[in-house]
Design a protein around this motif. Structure first.
Motif, short mmCIF file in Angstrom:
data_model
loop_
_atom_site.label_atom_id
_atom_site.label_comp_id
_atom_site.label_asym_id
_atom_site.label_seq_id
_atom_site.Cartn_x
_atom_site.Cartn_y
_atom_site.Cartn_z
N ASP A 119 0.69 -1.00 0.00
CA ASP A 119 -0.06 -0.04 0.17
C ASP A 119 0.72 1.16 -0.06
O ASP A 119 0.63 2.03 -0.77
CB ASP A 119 -1.00 -0.06 1.16
CG ASP A 119 -1.94 -1.06 1.22
OD1 ASP A 119 -2.43 -1.41 0.04
OD2 ASP A 119 -2.13 -1.69 2.38
N ASN A 166 -3.10 4.63 -5.28
CA ASN A 166 -3.78 5.49 -5.55
C ASN A 166 -4.99 5.64 -4.38
O ASN A 166 -5.59 6.60 -3.66
CB ASN A 166 -4.55 5.43 -6.85
CG ASN A 166 -5.53 6.81 -7.01
OD1 ASN A 166 -6.50 7.10 -6.20
ND2 ASN A 166 -5.07 7.67 -7.97
N GLU A 167 -5.63 4.32 -3.91
CA GLU A 167 -6.70 4.15 -3.01
C GLU A 167 -6.14 4.77 -1.69
O GLU A 167 -7.14 4.99 -0.92
CB GLU A 167 -6.83 2.61 -2.89
CG GLU A 167 -8.10 2.28 -3.77
CD GLU A 167 -8.53 0.81 -3.38
OE1 GLU A 167 -8.44 0.24 -2.57
OE2 GLU A 167 -8.69 0.09 -4.35
N LYS A 170 -6.89 8.44 -1.68
CA LYS A 170 -8.04 8.87 -1.69
C LYS A 170 -8.86 8.52 -0.34
O LYS A 170 -10.02 8.82 -0.07
CB LYS A 170 -8.97 8.42 -2.70
CG LYS A 170 -8.15 8.43 -4.16
CD LYS A 170 -8.28 9.94 -4.80
CE LYS A 170 -7.80 10.02 -6.02
NZ LYS A 170 -7.67 11.58 -6.38
N ASN A 171 -8.31 7.61 0.68
CA ASN A 171 -8.97 7.05 1.83
C ASN A 171 -8.68 7.80 3.12
O ASN A 171 -8.80 7.52 4.14
CB ASN A 171 -8.99 5.87 1.79
CG ASN A 171 -10.13 5.08 1.21
OD1 ASN A 171 -11.17 5.29 1.28
ND2 ASN A 171 -9.69 4.46 -0.12
N ASN A 315 -14.07 2.32 6.56
CA ASN A 315 -13.57 2.06 5.30
C ASN A 315 -13.92 0.79 4.85
O ASN A 315 -13.59 -0.30 5.33
CB ASN A 315 -12.11 2.16 5.48
CG ASN A 315 -11.40 3.11 4.76
OD1 ASN A 315 -11.73 3.47 3.40
ND2 ASN A 315 -10.17 3.99 4.99
N ARG A 317 -13.45 -2.12 1.93
CA ARG A 317 -12.64 -2.18 0.85
C ARG A 317 -13.44 -3.03 -0.21
O ARG A 317 -13.47 -2.45 -1.50
CB ARG A 317 -11.78 -3.63 1.41
CG ARG A 317 -10.74 -3.91 0.61
CD ARG A 317 -10.01 -5.25 0.77
NE ARG A 317 -9.67 -5.45 2.19
CZ ARG A 317 -8.50 -5.26 2.59
NH1 ARG A 317 -7.50 -4.91 1.92
NH2 ARG A 317 -8.18 -5.79 3.78
#
Ligand code: UDP
Ligand code: MG
Length: 320
Positions: A119, A166-167, A170-171, A315, A317
């Motif tokens: 990540d 990218n995730e 954005k989170n 969050n 997934r």
């Protein structure tokens, strides 16, 4: 999700006019060699020099260069926040504008995210080229504390050079001066595949550092805040209520004890000490008052968190 590009390179900058042309040229060289589709997002954090003018000129030659310019200086976190919001690449890389971070590291970091499944890949300035006394030593201590509190095994938590899926960007929400703890923010958002890569680090070629020694004091306070938020942010009463009740009960018990002891001794015609002559009595009173205040603080905390927009933010997934 579909991404329009392989890479977004987010650069926050404040008065770095001399470095910019060299930096862009260096990045372009690496991108060309690797054949990535990319964008460079330059976030001008209210520079008072010619930085923004230079960015606009550079973008005329290379349309991959995008720019965001703040009206005033808000800080690196604010700049990264907007850069992250704009990023369209599959992998998002952050780096400093002062030529201290090397773009040559990007391809390997990119592969660690896309093929390695990480990540976050955080840079580790194994051999630092900063002032030894004011930076290297405090930094070691600071990173040790950060490792203990966050539980993330990074040698260089605050390295400007990092790659994210990218995730991740954005989170999370970078705010205040929390750019120092993005891996911790990510971990609290459920992204736990975090690793590091030793990176080359250069001396600052132009200009001077924008952060002074107070970074360590503020950084430490922010670390404590984040730790508290992650543990008790959604249930402040569990912290304040518990310690509050404990102190309240301790104080109450001691007060009753002191008064009862005096009454019994007095009743039996023995020598006794007046309650107000006993220092412990005052300590007990203080404990009662502080305990009650802690309890009230917990209540206030619950009221605040009940009104927070974040109170039911989790969050997810995947879902089907
Ligand atoms: N920076 C920024 N806003 C600020 C201060 C710094 O965008 O208010 C940028 C700066 O231009 C550089 C990066 O953050 O690109 C790191 O700053 P600096 O090199 O001064 O930090 P150091 O390397 O001393 O840790
Ligand atoms: Mg620097």
């Amino acid at each position: 999700m579909d991404y329009t590009k392989d890479l977004s390179i987010v650069i926050s900058l404040y008065n770095e006019e001399e470095s910019l042309p060299e930096l862009v040229q260096w990045i372009e060289g690496v991108m060309k060699k690797e054949g990535y589709t990319y964008e460079i997002i330059m976030v001008n954090d209210g520079s008072t020099d010619a930085s923004w003018k230079i960015i606009k000129e550079l973008s005329r030659k290379n349309p991959c260069i995008r720019g965001i310019s703040f009206r005033r200086n808000y800080g690196k976190s604010a700049a990264l926040y907007h850069g992250f919001a704009a990023a369209e690449g599959r992998v998002v890389v952050t780096m400093d504008a002062d030529l201290q971070d090397s773009p040559e590291e990007i391809p390997e970091m990119y592969r660690m995210i896309t093929d390695g499944g990480y990540d976050i890949v955080s840079g580790w300035k194994k051999k630092r080229h900063d002032n030894k006394l004011t930076k290297n030593l405090p930094s070691k201590l600071y990173n040790w504390t950060a490792r203990k509190i966050t539980g993330i095994k990074l040698h260089d938590m605050n390295c400007g050079l990092k790659a994210y899926h990218n995730e991740v960007v954005k989170n999370i929400e970078v705010y205040g001066e929390m750019h120092r703890y993005i891996p911790y923010l990510a971990k609290n958002a459920g992204f736990d595949k975090i690793t590091e890569k030793p990176v080359h680090h250069q001396k600052r070629k132009y200009g001077k550092s924008k952060f002074g020694l107070n970074r360590f004091v503020n950084g430490f306070l922010d670390l404590i805040s984040l730790w508290f938020l992650s543990r008790f942010g959604k249930k402040p009463m569990h912290f304040f209520g518990f310690t509050g009740i404990l102190m309240f009960l301790l104080g109450g018990f001691l007060t009753i004890w002191i008064i009862a002891e005096k009454l019994i001794q007095q009743g039996n015609g023995l020598a006794y000490r007046p309650v107000t002559d006993q220092p412990l009595f005052y300590l007990a009173l203080v404990a009662i008052i502080i305990g009650f205040q802690m309890f009230l603080t917990g209540f206030l905390g619950e009221l605040v968190s009940r009104n927070s927009q974040e109170r039911n933010h989790y969050n997810i997934r995947e879902e089907f």
